[in-house]
Design a protein around this motif. Structure first.
Motif, PDB file in Angstrom:
ATOM      1  N   VAL A 137       4.171  16.315   0.140  1.00 59.45           N
ATOM      2  CA  VAL A 137       4.011  15.276   0.441  1.00 59.45           C
ATOM      3  C   VAL A 137       3.868  14.188   1.822  1.00 59.45           C
ATOM      4  O   VAL A 137       5.324  13.932   1.616  1.00 59.45           O
ATOM      5  N   THR A 138       3.745  13.991   2.547  1.00 61.26           N
ATOM      6  CA  THR A 138       4.012  12.968   3.432  1.00 61.26           C
ATOM      7  C   THR A 138       3.534  11.379   3.087  1.00 61.26           C
ATOM      8  O   THR A 138       2.328  11.383   2.400  1.00 61.26           O
ATOM      9  N   MET A 139       4.008  10.289   2.104  1.00 59.54           N
ATOM     10  CA  MET A 139       3.862   9.396   2.206  1.00 59.54           C
ATOM     11  C   MET A 139       4.092   8.712   2.830  1.00 59.54           C
ATOM     12  O   MET A 139       5.330   8.335   3.882  1.00 59.54           O
ATOM     13  N   ARG A 140       3.329   7.841   3.014  1.00 57.18           N
ATOM     14  CA  ARG A 140       3.736   5.913   3.812  1.00 57.18           C
ATOM     15  C   ARG A 140       3.331   5.000   3.048  1.00 57.18           C
ATOM     16  O   ARG A 140       2.156   4.904   2.105  1.00 57.18           O
TER      17      ARG A 140
ATOM     18  N   THR B 153      -5.119  14.511  -0.636  1.00 57.69           N
ATOM     19  CA  THR B 153      -4.650  14.144  -1.777  1.00 57.69           C
ATOM     20  C   THR B 153      -5.114  12.573  -1.957  1.00 57.69           C
ATOM     21  O   THR B 153      -4.955  12.039  -0.124  1.00 57.69           O
ATOM     22  N   VAL B 154      -4.390  12.162  -2.645  1.00 61.34           N
ATOM     23  CA  VAL B 154      -4.326  10.362  -2.945  1.00 61.34           C
ATOM     24  C   VAL B 154      -3.600   9.877  -3.927  1.00 61.34           C
ATOM     25  O   VAL B 154      -3.253  10.636  -4.945  1.00 61.34           O
ATOM     26  N   VAL B 155      -3.198   8.522  -3.425  1.00 61.26           N
ATOM     27  CA  VAL B 155      -1.959   8.091  -4.921  1.00 61.26           C
ATOM     28  C   VAL B 155      -3.136   7.678  -5.881  1.00 61.26           C
ATOM     29  O   VAL B 155      -3.497   6.589  -5.504  1.00 61.26           O
TER      30      VAL B 155
ATOM     31  N   TRP C 117       0.517  -1.148   0.020  1.00 59.43           N
ATOM     32  CA  TRP C 117      -0.082   0.000  -0.027  1.00 59.43           C
ATOM     33  C   TRP C 117       0.539   1.454   0.346  1.00 59.43           C
ATOM     34  O   TRP C 117       1.912   1.478   0.970  1.00 59.43           O
ATOM     35  N   LEU C 118       0.141   2.685  -0.561  1.00 61.49           N
ATOM     36  CA  LEU C 118       1.025   3.629  -0.689  1.00 61.49           C
ATOM     37  C   LEU C 118      -0.422   4.576  -0.449  1.00 61.49           C
ATOM     38  O   LEU C 118      -0.984   4.731  -1.169  1.00 61.49           O
ATOM     39  N   TYR C 119       0.104   5.840  -0.111  1.00 61.54           N
ATOM     40  CA  TYR C 119      -1.342   6.692   0.459  1.00 61.54           C
ATOM     41  C   TYR C 119      -0.537   7.778   0.909  1.00 61.54           C
ATOM     42  O   TYR C 119       0.501   7.540   1.241  1.00 61.54           O
ATOM     43  N   THR C 120      -1.055   9.258   1.239  1.00 64.54           N
ATOM     44  CA  THR C 120      -0.503  10.580   1.850  1.00 64.54           C
ATOM     45  C   THR C 120      -1.325  10.661   2.768  1.00 64.54           C
ATOM     46  O   THR C 120      -2.205  10.110   3.160  1.00 64.54           O
ATOM     47  N   LEU C 121      -1.026  11.420   3.425  1.00 63.91           N
ATOM     48  CA  LEU C 121      -1.230  11.756   4.976  1.00 63.91           C
ATOM     49  C   LEU C 121      -2.428  12.863   5.065  1.00 63.91           C
ATOM     50  O   LEU C 121      -3.534  13.641   5.730  1.00 63.91           O
ATOM     51  N   GLU C 122      -1.644  14.108   3.763  1.00 60.31           N
ATOM     52  CA  GLU C 122      -2.459  14.962   3.399  1.00 60.31           C
ATOM     53  C   GLU C 122      -4.091  15.208   3.359  1.00 60.31           C
ATOM     54  O   GLU C 122      -4.175  14.387   2.120  1.00 60.31           O
ATOM     55  N   ARG C 123      -4.454  16.046   4.125  1.00 60.37           N
ATOM     56  CA  ARG C 123      -6.056  15.678   2.995  1.00 60.37           C
ATOM     57  C   ARG C 123      -6.826  16.364   2.083  1.00 60.37           C
ATOM     58  O   ARG C 123      -5.314  17.647   1.702  1.00 60.37           O
TER      59      ARG C 123
END
Length: 497
Positions: free
Chosen positions: A178-181, A85-87, A77-83
């Motif tokens: 962006v903050t990526m997780r 935004t979306v991968v 899974w890859l996703y962003t934390l900023e409201r």
């Protein structure tokens, strides 16, 4: 599949909550971003769910990373934390040429690629290595122990080596930060629980739970570790994720026999070949198998340990939980096996967490009393530990037939109904009251049993008309005294012609 997806979501949510608390420093933002493992949920069967985080600066909505885990299929899974935004798209490709019209145009894209493996071609040849920094009109490339300084004006072509992961983020600005997780299930890490139980009084004991973690995959620094009670079902465990396998490229394919690692393989073929590698030889990162019974279908529970540091290849033992439990001594006698009586400790789990399956060593006054495997104990339930054979409790079982004269004809065959009486004698030579649990069985129908014994019966096809009856009773025997348990049962025996 729905249950599988929900499990991944649960692991991500649990990891997110823990990682926020341990967030301390963030690297300078780059388009080619680096990630740090924030948390990992470790299962006993050699798998862990990792959560990494890094800051990225988008260029026309895209960023990249060269950290590619050996993720299990369907768990990456890859996703962003900023409201907002979306991968949107993740791409793995070897076509990573850096386009430029004149050398001055290279400064910005190279600066965004610091930390990646770069190939720079000049009239003198090609230099490959890690891009350390871009200073004015020069690029610093580390090749082994040597640092090369390349003038931007001398560069004819530039390329990011390997197959980094390219990530497109939608919903924000094209040049946003962006903050990526990154979350994924990976093989190569496990944990084994072990307990000590210190009997501090006749009714209370101090319990200590420790975890031995074997890490064969990646470095963990200031990491939140979630030790999982229970082993969930991951459908795709034997297979690598096709996306990450493609990005790993040469590293994975190089581990395969030459006859298999054909350069023309499709993504599906690569994934299938990778599955063979994983089942057979896990790329030199094998770890010892831990034979710990799983908790079956019980709900997952997480023991949390914050701020853990350990490198890949390390084995660490760390304390997880301490608490005071109530306990009692119990002696058991299986009268079907023989006369031996065994001493057990019965724990009452009054803690706020379940006790997972694991070996437990019992001590008292600094002396070791024994060790046994504690089976999973839910909150509020009891668990047993076998200590030793009790030499101060003696037992005797006797039976005598009272009658055999009632005749019955069943299916044309004549049977006699025999009635038998039995006695179980327990002699307690200990200096205190002892609770003794007795189990035994008879071939026949139980007519009566003293002391409120529990009776269970089941048909025995090989014994014809007589059921198999099991009996169980718990009695307290005063010190230096005897206790007699009586029972009576009937059974059919075939009459002689």
């Amino acid at each position: 599949m729905k249950r599988f997806v929900l499990l991944i979501v649960a692991l991500v949510v649990a990891a997110n909550l823990c990682s926020f608390a341990s967030d301390k420093t963030v690297e300078p933002t780059k388009n080619a971003f680096k990630t740090k493992t924030k948390s990992v949920a470790i299962f006993k069967d050699g798998y862990g769910f990792f959560l990494r985080e890094g800051k990225a600066a988008l260029v026309d909505y895209w960023c990249m990373t060269d950290y590619i885990p050996k993720a299990i299929a369907g768990t990456f899974w890859l996703y962003t934390l900023e409201r907002g935004t979306v991968v949107d798209t993740v791409r793995s490709t070897g076509k990573n040429n850096i386009k430029f019209d004149k050398p001055a145009d290279l400064a910005a894209p190279l600066a965004r690629s610091v930390g990646l493996q770069i190939s720079l071609t000049t009239d003198d040849g090609t230099v490959e290595g890690e891009l350390l920094k871009v200073v004015d009109d020069m690029a610093l490339i580390k090749s082994g122990k040597q640092v090369n300084v390349i003038k931007l004006s001398d560069i004819k072509s530039a390329k990011v080596q390997g197959q980094p992961m390219l990530i497109q983020v939608k919903g924000g600005k094209p040049d946003a930060e962006v903050t990526m997780r990154m979350g994924y299930l990976q093989q190569g890490i496990n944990w084994m629980p072990s307990y000590t139980l210190d009997l501090v009084s006749s009714t209370e004991a101090k319990l200590t739970l420790r975890a031995t973690i074997t890490n064969g995959v990646e470095d963990l620094t200031d990491c939140t570790v979630l030790l999982v009670v229970g082993v969930p079902n991951f459908l795709m465990k034997p297979q690598f994720d096709p996306l990450t396998v493609h990005s790993l490229g040469t590293a994975v394919l190089g581990a395969l026999p030459p006859s298999i690692a054909a350069p023309s393989m499709s993504n599906a073929q690569i994934a299938e070949r990778a599955r063979v590698v994983m089942d057979g030889d896990y790329g030199g990162e094998d770890i010892p198998t831990v034979n710990v019974p799983a908790e079956g279908v019980q709900d997952l529970y997480f023991y949390e340990k914050k701020g853990l540091d350990m490198a890949a290849g390390d084995v660490v033992m760390t304390s997880i939980m301490e608490g005071t439990l109530s306990y009692r001594s119990l002696f058991t006698w299986d009268a079907d096996i023989g006369k031996d009586v065994f001493h057990y400790v019965v724990l009452k789990n009054g803690l706020s967490a379940p006790l997972t399956t694991g070996p437990m060593m019992v001590i008292q006054g600094g002396k070791v009393l024994g060790q046994d495997q504690l089976k999973y104990v839910p909150i509020g339930a009891e668990g047993r530990l076998k200590l030793t054979q009790a030499t101060d409790i003696r037992t005797e079982r006797t039976e005598k037939e009272l009658e055999r004269d009632k005749r019955e004809v069943i299916d044309g065959i004549t049977y006699l109904l025999a009635v038998t009486e039995g006695q179980l004698v327990i002699e307690n030579r200990r200096g205190e009251v002892s609770e003794v649990e007795v189990t035994w069985s008879v071939d026949g129908k139980v007519l009566e049993a003293s002391d409120g014994a529990q009776v269970s019966s089941s048909a025995k096809p090989d014994q014809g008309l007589n059921p198999k009856s099991g009996l169980k009773v718990s009695v307290k025997v005063d010190p230096n005294s005897k206790k007699t348990i009586t029972y009576k049962y009937s059974r059919y025996v075939r009459a002689r012609a």
